[in-house]
Design a protein around this motif. Structure first.
Motif, PDB file in Angstrom:
ATOM      1  N   PRO A  72       0.820  -1.213   0.000  1.00 29.43           N
ATOM      2  CA  PRO A  72       0.000   0.000   0.000  1.00 29.43           C
ATOM      3  C   PRO A  72       0.853   1.261   0.000  1.00 29.43           C
ATOM      4  CG  PRO A  72       0.124  -0.921   2.203  1.00 29.43           C
ATOM      5  CD  PRO A  72       0.830  -1.898   1.293  1.00 29.43           C
ATOM      6  N   VAL A  73       0.318   2.311  -0.574  1.00 31.85           N
ATOM      7  CA  VAL A  73       0.961   3.625  -0.531  1.00 31.85           C
ATOM      8  C   VAL A  73       0.055   4.515   0.308  1.00 31.85           C
ATOM      9  CG1 VAL A  73       1.795   5.598  -1.852  1.00 31.85           C
ATOM     10  CG2 VAL A  73       2.003   3.276  -2.791  1.00 31.85           C
ATOM     11  N   LEU A  74       0.522   4.866   1.509  1.00 31.74           N
ATOM     12  CA  LEU A  74      -0.322   5.565   2.474  1.00 31.74           C
ATOM     13  C   LEU A  74       0.348   6.847   2.948  1.00 31.74           C
ATOM     14  CD1 LEU A  74      -1.223   2.477   4.710  1.00 31.74           C
ATOM     15  CD2 LEU A  74      -2.622   3.455   2.887  1.00 31.74           C
ATOM     16  N   THR A  92     -10.066   1.097   4.663  1.00 32.34           N
ATOM     17  CA  THR A  92     -10.268  -0.331   4.409  1.00 32.34           C
ATOM     18  C   THR A  92      -9.029  -1.123   4.808  1.00 32.34           C
ATOM     19  OG1 THR A  92      -9.500  -0.105   2.121  1.00 32.34           O
ATOM     20  CG2 THR A  92     -11.884   0.081   2.511  1.00 32.34           C
ATOM     21  N   LEU A  93      -8.314  -0.621   5.808  1.00 31.80           N
ATOM     22  CA  LEU A  93      -7.077  -1.255   6.229  1.00 31.80           C
ATOM     23  C   LEU A  93      -7.329  -2.261   7.344  1.00 31.80           C
ATOM     24  CD1 LEU A  93      -4.758   1.880   6.367  1.00 31.80           C
ATOM     25  CD2 LEU A  93      -5.283   0.413   4.405  1.00 31.80           C
ATOM     26  N   LEU A  94      -6.532  -3.317   7.353  1.00 32.18           N
ATOM     27  CA  LEU A  94      -6.570  -4.335   8.399  1.00 32.18           C
ATOM     28  C   LEU A  94      -5.154  -4.645   8.835  1.00 32.18           C
ATOM     29  CD1 LEU A  94      -7.996  -6.637  10.073  1.00 32.18           C
ATOM     30  CD2 LEU A  94      -7.572  -8.116   8.081  1.00 32.18           C
ATOM     31  N   ALA A  95      -4.880  -4.532  10.129  1.00 33.69           N
ATOM     32  CA  ALA A  95      -3.587  -4.935  10.684  1.00 33.69           C
ATOM     33  C   ALA A  95      -3.744  -6.310  11.321  1.00 33.69           C
ATOM     34  CB  ALA A  95      -3.100  -3.916  11.707  1.00 33.69           C
ATOM     35  N   TRP A  96      -3.304  -7.319  10.601  1.00 31.61           N
ATOM     36  CA  TRP A  96      -3.325  -8.704  11.107  1.00 31.61           C
ATOM     37  C   TRP A  96      -2.011  -8.914  11.842  1.00 31.61           C
ATOM     38  CZ3 TRP A  96      -4.505 -13.416   7.402  1.00 31.61           C
ATOM     39  CH2 TRP A  96      -4.471 -14.609   8.139  1.00 31.61           C
ATOM     40  N   TRP A 239     -14.188 -10.236  13.157  1.00 32.89           N
ATOM     41  CA  TRP A 239     -13.248  -9.168  13.496  1.00 32.89           C
ATOM     42  C   TRP A 239     -12.411  -8.644  12.343  1.00 32.89           C
ATOM     43  CZ3 TRP A 239     -14.805  -6.930  17.487  1.00 32.89           C
ATOM     44  CH2 TRP A 239     -15.310  -7.643  18.576  1.00 32.89           C
ATOM     45  N   PHE A 240     -12.335  -9.331  11.232  1.00 30.80           N
ATOM     46  CA  PHE A 240     -11.608  -8.782  10.088  1.00 30.80           C
ATOM     47  C   PHE A 240     -12.472  -7.694   9.454  1.00 30.80           C
ATOM     48  CE2 PHE A 240      -8.473 -12.391   8.690  1.00 30.80           C
ATOM     49  CZ  PHE A 240      -7.847 -12.307   9.912  1.00 30.80           C
ATOM     50  N   LEU A 241     -12.317  -6.487   9.966  1.00 37.75           N
ATOM     51  CA  LEU A 241     -13.113  -5.329   9.561  1.00 37.75           C
ATOM     52  C   LEU A 241     -12.209  -4.123   9.397  1.00 37.75           C
ATOM     53  CD1 LEU A 241     -16.139  -5.794  11.998  1.00 37.75           C
ATOM     54  CD2 LEU A 241     -16.187  -6.080   9.510  1.00 37.75           C
ATOM     55  N   ALA A 267     -10.276 -10.648   1.068  1.00 39.62           N
ATOM     56  CA  ALA A 267     -10.538 -10.284  -0.328  1.00 39.62           C
ATOM     57  C   ALA A 267     -12.003  -9.936  -0.547  1.00 39.62           C
ATOM     58  CB  ALA A 267     -10.118 -11.440  -1.240  1.00 39.62           C
ATOM     59  N   ASP A 268     -12.902 -10.726   0.016  1.00 39.02           N
ATOM     60  CA  ASP A 268     -14.334 -10.493  -0.179  1.00 39.02           C
ATOM     61  C   ASP A 268     -14.772  -9.143   0.382  1.00 39.02           C
ATOM     62  OD1 ASP A 268     -14.469 -12.968  -1.353  1.00 39.02           O
ATOM     63  OD2 ASP A 268     -15.345 -13.988   0.382  1.00 39.02           O
ATOM     64  N   ARG A 269     -14.110  -8.672   1.417  1.00 35.42           N
ATOM     65  CA  ARG A 269     -14.482  -7.410   2.059  1.00 35.42           C
ATOM     66  C   ARG A 269     -13.692  -6.226   1.509  1.00 35.42           C
ATOM     67  NH1 ARG A 269     -15.522  -9.439   8.353  1.00 35.42           N
ATOM     68  NH2 ARG A 269     -17.336 -10.699   7.787  1.00 35.42           N
ATOM     69  N   GLY A 270     -12.811  -6.479   0.574  1.00 37.03           N
ATOM     70  CA  GLY A 270     -12.046  -5.392  -0.016  1.00 37.03           C
ATOM     71  C   GLY A 270     -11.073  -4.754   0.943  1.00 37.03           C
ATOM     72  N   LEU A 271     -10.547  -5.537   1.876  1.00 36.63           N
ATOM     73  CA  LEU A 271      -9.617  -5.012   2.858  1.00 36.63           C
ATOM     74  C   LEU A 271      -8.193  -5.065   2.336  1.00 36.63           C
ATOM     75  CD1 LEU A 271     -11.062  -6.743   6.060  1.00 36.63           C
ATOM     76  CD2 LEU A 271     -11.442  -4.379   5.309  1.00 36.63           C
ATOM     77  N   THR A 272      -7.370  -4.166   2.816  1.00 29.80           N
ATOM     78  CA  THR A 272      -5.952  -4.140   2.506  1.00 29.80           C
ATOM     79  C   THR A 272      -5.174  -4.385   3.784  1.00 29.80           C
ATOM     80  OG1 THR A 272      -6.244  -2.561   0.692  1.00 29.80           O
ATOM     81  CG2 THR A 272      -4.043  -2.728   1.649  1.00 29.80           C
ATOM     82  N   THR A 273      -4.395  -5.455   3.819  1.00 26.95           N
ATOM     83  CA  THR A 273      -3.598  -5.712   5.016  1.00 26.95           C
ATOM     84  C   THR A 273      -2.400  -4.774   5.047  1.00 26.95           C
ATOM     85  OG1 THR A 273      -2.375  -7.476   3.878  1.00 26.95           O
ATOM     86  CG2 THR A 273      -4.292  -8.135   5.216  1.00 26.95           C
TER      87      THR A 273
END
Length: 286
Positions: A72-74, A92-96, A239-241, A267-273
């Motif tokens: 990602p470019v943030l 739409t970011l997720l920190a796993w 929780w993947f939100l 992927a289904d939720r359009g999240l970017t890790t």
């Protein structure tokens, strides 16, 4: 007074393109073989999190096509000098994140999963476990590329609130030195206090050696101990939100068997890790 993983809002200074960070919700998951964390209280003065959306009907054995995620470019923001429980603002970011490392095979599986999919991870190392040495060759290219970030989860996973100031420093310094030697990284400023337990004294002792951002979480895969594959999939669905920091563990293999389903939820939720360093800048990672 000992604190758990719900401590008000993360810093409001981190606002470039973001808003206030999310709150912790759910029950703390203690590391395998350790006593459970204290119940989580709700901070009354902070905004209410959006209700979790139901996860897809994923079951063990379901297959999603793996696709690689571009870095990602943030617009990065300053790492807060106080506890964080989520990522700041809307998005739409997720920190796993994943903790400990009691099982070298699980750490190896996470590394292979990241290499295959491009999923970005922050791994909080408990330095006493051999997994960090055993998997250095597999992890090092991912760490060098910035796709996997290594952060500090102490040396032996004690309740830091029960230690003296120098003992707190020693726990963090020993893992800091190990990660520097094995991977050539500076793990500061992010550390995760075991069980989510900290107080003002712990924060001050950690900050004295540059660990200024206690990193908590907003949702858990609850796999510090042995749980079923379906439980992990269900919790990822909960929780993947967006803007969540989610905690998993590197201790038992059920999670490794449902990586396709977890990746499918993302992927289904359009999240970017993202890693924490993707989102936050500090003097150690400008």
């Amino acid at each position: 007074m000992r604190s758990g993983a719900n401590h008000g809002e993360p810093s409001r200074r981190a606002v470039l393109g973001f808003g206030a960070a999310a709150l912790v919700s759910g029950t703390l998951a203690a590391c395998a073989g350790e006593r459970p964390a204290a119940p989580v209280a709700t901070a009354p003065s902070t905004p209410t999190a959006p209700p979790p959306r139901p996860g897809p009907a994923a079951v063990p054995g379901a297959v999603h096509v793996e696709t690689r995620q571009a870095a990602p470019v943030l617009d990065r923001v300053d790492a807060p000098s106080e506890p964080i429980t989520g990522l700041p603002g809307e998005g739409t970011l997720l920190a796993w994140t994943a903790d400990d490392g009691t099982d070298s095979a699980v750490v190896a599986a996470y590394a292979a999963f990241a290499a295959t999919t491009g999923v970005r991870l922050t791994l909080f190392a408990t330095g006493c476990y051999d997994a960090w040495t055993d998997n250095a060759d597999a992890l090092r290219p991912l760490v060098d590329a910035g796709q996997v970030q290594l952060a500090n989860h102490t040396w032996s996973h004690p309740d830091l609130t029960e230690l003296g100031d120098q003992e707190i420093v020693d726990e963090l310094q020993r893992t800091h030195d190990l990660l520097g030697t094995l991977y050539g990284v500076d793990a500061r400023p992010f550390f995760r206090p075991p069980f989510g337990y900290y107080d003002d004294r712990v924060i001050a002792a950690a900050a004295s050696i540059g660990y200024t951002t206690p990193t908590l979480w907003y949702g858990s895969l609850a796999d510090s101990g042995l749980v079923s594959e379906q439980q992990i999939v269900d919790l990822a669905g909960e929780w993947f939100l967006p803007q969540h920091i989610v905690i998993g563990h590197l201790n038992f293999d059920p999670v490794t068997k449902v990586f396709p389903q977890l990746h499918g939820i993302i992927a289904d939720r359009g999240l970017t890790t993202v890693t924490l360093n993707d989102v936050f800048r500090s003097e150690y990672h400008p």
